[in-house]
Design an enzyme around this catalytic site. Structure first.
Site, PDB file in Angstrom:
ATOM      1  N   ALA A   6       0.839  -1.206   0.000  1.00  0.00           N
ATOM      2  CA  ALA A   6       0.000   0.000   0.000  1.00  0.00           C
ATOM      3  C   ALA A   6       0.867   1.247   0.000  1.00  0.00           C
ATOM      4  CB  ALA A   6      -0.931   0.006   1.215  1.00  0.00           C
ATOM      5  N   ASP A   7       0.300   2.318  -0.543  1.00  0.00           N
ATOM      6  CA  ASP A   7       0.985   3.606  -0.531  1.00  0.00           C
ATOM      7  C   ASP A   7      -0.065   4.703  -0.495  1.00  0.00           C
ATOM      8  OD1 ASP A   7       3.799   4.845  -0.881  1.00  0.00           O
ATOM      9  OD2 ASP A   7       2.530   6.015  -2.229  1.00  0.00           O
ATOM     10  N   THR A   8       0.250   5.800   0.197  1.00  0.00           N
ATOM     11  CA  THR A   8      -0.694   6.907   0.346  1.00  0.00           C
ATOM     12  C   THR A   8       0.013   8.230   0.070  1.00  0.00           C
ATOM     13  OG1 THR A   8      -1.945   5.697   2.039  1.00  0.00           O
ATOM     14  CG2 THR A   8      -2.292   8.075   1.916  1.00  0.00           C
TER      15      THR A   8
END
Length: 212
Positions: free
Chosen positions: A80-82
């Site tokens: 995941a990445d934000t």
């Protein structure tokens, strides 16, 4: 897969926030952090960036770290990445105090979009060579900050919370004081959209509340 209990969930991250979010919905992931270059490509938009980085983390973890674990019938690797999208510009983690204060003041009194990319890989076989499933998603949440003074931004930096946070704030902490309105997934702003992520896990055979 006949027994979801024989599926092991790996989180390709050292983020305590993402681990806690997965625990919140009944999963206990094994955390295997990876280090990938997070520099945006030329002309890469924020949605494409988070999808690429989430996939890169999951793929690297599966190829280079998953072998460290005892074998199970199947492994699920979650990357995941934000990032923060401010009118098409990516705001990542602040470099230092000055960078954080400038970010916060740019966000003050305006709307921005929080984008998270999530990639789930499911693999099996003696060498994890069989890729059974792959799903990639990205989720958007619109956040509006109220007014903020330079003094407030500087005081917030001194709490230590903005360091290491996309956009230099944590909505689950003291940063909540600046959030006037939110439209979309709250957990997405924290770092992992839970409703959508649980859907990925269920489709891969891992039900909520089942311990790996």
């Amino acid at each position: 897969m006949n027994s979801a209990a024989r599926i092991r969930l790996i989180l390709a991250s050292a983020s305590p926030r993402r681990r806690q979010l997965l625990r919140q919905i009944g999963h206990e992931p094994v955390c295997l952090p990876v280090d990938v270059d997070e520099t945006p490509l030329p002309a890469e938009d924020p949605a494409a960036l988070v999808q690429r980085l989430a996939a890169s983390k999951a793929e690297y973890c599966l190829q280079h770290r998953a072998h460290e674990l005892e074998r199970t019938d199947s492994l699920l690797v979650l990357g995941a990445d934000t990032v923060i999208d401010l009118d098409g510009e990516v705001l990542g983690k602040p470099r230092d105090r000055e960078d954080a204060v400038q970010m916060l003041l740019r966000l003050a009194g305006r709307e921005h979009t929080v984008l998270s990319g999530v990639c789930l890989l499911q693999a099996s076989g003696p060498g994890l060579e069989k890729l059974q499933r792959r799903e990639d998603i990205h989720v958007r949440t619109v956040v509006r900050f109220g007014p903020m003074s330079a003094e407030q931004a500087e005081d917030y930096w001194e709490t230590g919370e903005p360091a290491g946070k996309a956009g230099a704030y944590a909505i689950q902490g003291l940063g909540a004081r600046f959030v006037a309105q939110l439209s979309g997934s709250y957990s997405n702003v924290v770092g992992l959209p839970l409703y959508e992520t649980q859907g990925l896990l269920q489709r891969a055979g891992l039900a909520a509340g089942q311990l790996e």
